[in-house]
Design an enzyme around this catalytic site. Structure first.
Site: not given
Ligand code: MRU
Length: 340
Positions: A51-53, A86, A189, A230, A240-241
């Site tokens: 996970r994470g962009a 995603r 997270q 993201d 973002n999240k």
């Molecule tokens: O759903 P996730 O855990 O993949 O969400 C991740 C985020 O929102 C992070 O803040 C984002 O990917 C930033 S990483 C530079």
């Protein structure tokens, strides 16, 4: 500040298959899974094992490279499968498109070389993001820094990802930092992953319920907010999240800086503003239950579960990338960062 700096790696490429540290099991268990093609990589992305962009972009790139190495005829369907795993982080379709283009013109070897190059450049971006972000934080004198979700090495490659890289570099320059990590309902997270990374790095920290953040900002107990991203639209609006927008509003009301840190692969110049960003809606049981599966409410309770929200550029003090900083971000600044 002395920083331990234990290296965290979430992805391992061995030349044939991709190892993923299964993030659904952290912090209780450090277990690795191996994926071999597009279908299992897409499934790992969907269930947030990776996970994470930036990291879903890297995983998607290797997933497609493995698929075309096994069967070049799978290029278009498997690229579509991976892109669709995603929707919100642009890094995934950006990375898959690059590998697909390489495969179309150069075959499986070119596809793999492209995936490896993407991985290396995202890894290198982390240190540069950290240095630029620490410059901004140093200028503001921030010490008590709030973050949301996980924008560390588990999300972005490099030693400490994006937002955490800024704080880590600030600490290495001698500042007595403390990270306030928001839990990040519903999948936690922050509680499960950011705290685990901060512990390994040896950075002082405290865990906060998400709802406590605004009040602490108002009471002057937080100096700055640093989050990841993201997708950044051409005008500087940031997805973002979910929960990030509320922190940005609270930061503005409290008069403290709100920084967004991420690689330029998160910039999407095709979207004029954040209204066009698709927000992923995830399964209702993620809200009804704990990540371990325990029921928190009535079994059939209707749920809304948007996984991300959009923060307007006007609330962002600085957009920090490996190419530099747009402070504050606007269309010209975002275009300049993306172009370099
Ligand atoms: O759903 P996730 O855990 O993949 O969400 C991740 C985020 O929102 C992070 O803040 C984002 O990917 C930033 S990483 C530079």
């Amino acid at each position: 500040m002395a920083v331990r700096g234990m290296l965290t790696t979430a992805l391992r490429w061995d030349g044939q298959s991709l190892g993923l540290l299964d993030q659904t099991l952290l912090p209780g268990r450090e277990a690795w899974i191996t994926v071999h093609g597009a279908e299992d990589t897409a499934a790992a992305i969907r269930r947030l094992a990776v996970r994470g962009a930036p990291n879903i972009g890297i995983a998607g790139a290797y997933g497609l490279a493995m698929a075309v190495a096994a069967d070049p005829a799978r290029l278009e369907p498997d690229a579509a499968l991976l892109r669709g795993a995603r929707p919100t982080a642009v890094n995934l379709s950006w990375a898959v498109d690059r590998v697909a283009t390489a495969a179309r013109y150069g075959g499986p070897e070119a596809a793999l070389a492209q995936a490896e190059a993407l991985h290396a450049s995202e890894h290198a971006a982390s240190a540069a993001i950290g240095a630029h972000g620490a410059d901004v934080l140093e200028r503001t004198g921030a010490r008590r820094i709030l973050t949301h979700c996980n924008a560390g090495a588990l999300a972005c490659a490099g030693e400490a990802g994006s937002a955490l890289a800024c704080v880590l570099e600030l600490a290495r320059r001698g500042a007595a930092v403390e990270v306030l990590a928001c839990e990040t309902r519903p999948l936690l997270q922050g509680a499960r992953l950011t705290v685990w990374e901060l512990e390994r790095l040896g950075l002082p920290h405290a865990l906060l319920p998400d709802g406590a953040a605004a009040g602490l900002m108002r009471r002057g107990e937080i100096d700055a907010v640093v989050v990841g991203c993201d997708r950044v639209a051409a005008n500087g609006d940031v997805a973002n999240k979910v929960g990030t927008y509320a922190h940005a509003l609270a930061a503005r009301a409290a008069g403290i800086p709100f920084l967004v840190a991420g690689p330029v692969s998160s910039i999407d110049l095709a979207l004029p503003d954040g209204d066009g960003i698709e927000i992923e809606e995830r399964d209702a049981d993620e809200v009804r239950r704990t990540p371990g599966g325990e029921l928190l409410t009535l079994p059939g309770t209707p749920v809304r579960n948007p996984a991300f929200d959009v923060t307007p550029a006007a609330l962002v003090s600085a957009l920090v990338t490996e190419h530099g900083v747009a402070e504050p971000p606007d269309a010209a600044g975002v275009r300049a960062l993306a172009a370099r």
